[in-house]
Scaffold this motif. Structure first.
Motif, PDB file in Angstrom:
ATOM      1  N   GLY A   1     -13.623  33.887   5.307  1.00  0.00           N
ATOM      2  CA  GLY A   1     -14.015  34.664   6.481  1.00  0.00           C
ATOM      3  C   GLY A   1     -15.497  35.101   7.390  1.00  0.00           C
ATOM      4  N   GLN A   2     -15.961  34.613   5.636  1.00  0.00           N
ATOM      5  CA  GLN A   2     -17.324  35.142   5.574  1.00  0.00           C
ATOM      6  C   GLN A   2     -18.382  34.431   5.307  1.00  0.00           C
TER       7      GLN A   2
ATOM      8  N   GLU B   1     -18.431  39.269   8.270  1.00  0.00           N
ATOM      9  CA  GLU B   1     -17.099  38.467   8.658  1.00  0.00           C
ATOM     10  C   GLU B   1     -17.205  38.010  10.246  1.00  0.00           C
TER      11      GLU B   1
ATOM     12  N   ARG C   1     -16.390  36.439  13.916  1.00  0.00           N
ATOM     13  CA  ARG C   1     -15.012  36.522  14.382  1.00  0.00           C
ATOM     14  C   ARG C   1     -14.760  35.289  14.862  1.00  0.00           C
TER      15      ARG C   1
END
Length: 117
Positions: free
Chosen positions: A30-31, A99, A101
């Motif tokens: 997620g990064q 992160e 979104r």
């Protein structure tokens, strides 16, 4: 065969090479990905358990050093269907800490044609 003159080359030990991934991941966990390296045995092997003892020690030492620099460690199982060729390599992935979104994951290529009128 990647040599010291190649842009992918990072470093090598007696049994292993560390190279930049030619197709780096852009997102992991997620990064965003800041850097994407791979540890590759010089001798072909399909799994870590097949490495000679001395190569295993080098492998652990490399993993320890890169982990201390903030790299995440990932290796696919020998039976993974995602690999194009059955061989062992370990991904070293350093994240940017931001992160995402919204992440869109596509399993198959997606093509969109935009036309101008």
């Amino acid at each position: 065969n990647i040599t010291k003159d190649d842009q992918q080359y990072v470093e090598e030990t007696v049994f292993l090479k560390v190279i930049r991934n030619i197709f780096p991941y852009s997102i992991w966990d997620g990064q965003g990905v800041q850097d994407h390296l791979m540890i590759i045995p010089k001798e072909h092997t399909d799994k870590l358990g097949s490495l000679p003892a001395a190569a295993s020690v080098e492998y652990i030492n490399l993993i320890d050093r890169y982990e201390a620099q903030g790299y995440n460690i990932y290796a696919r199982a020998p039976g993974s269907t995602v690999k194009s060729i059955v061989h062992q390599h370990t991904h070293l992935i350093r994240l940017d800490g931001r992160e995402r979104r919204f992440i869109l994951l596509l399993r198959k290529p997606f093509y969109m044609r935009l036309s101008r009128k």
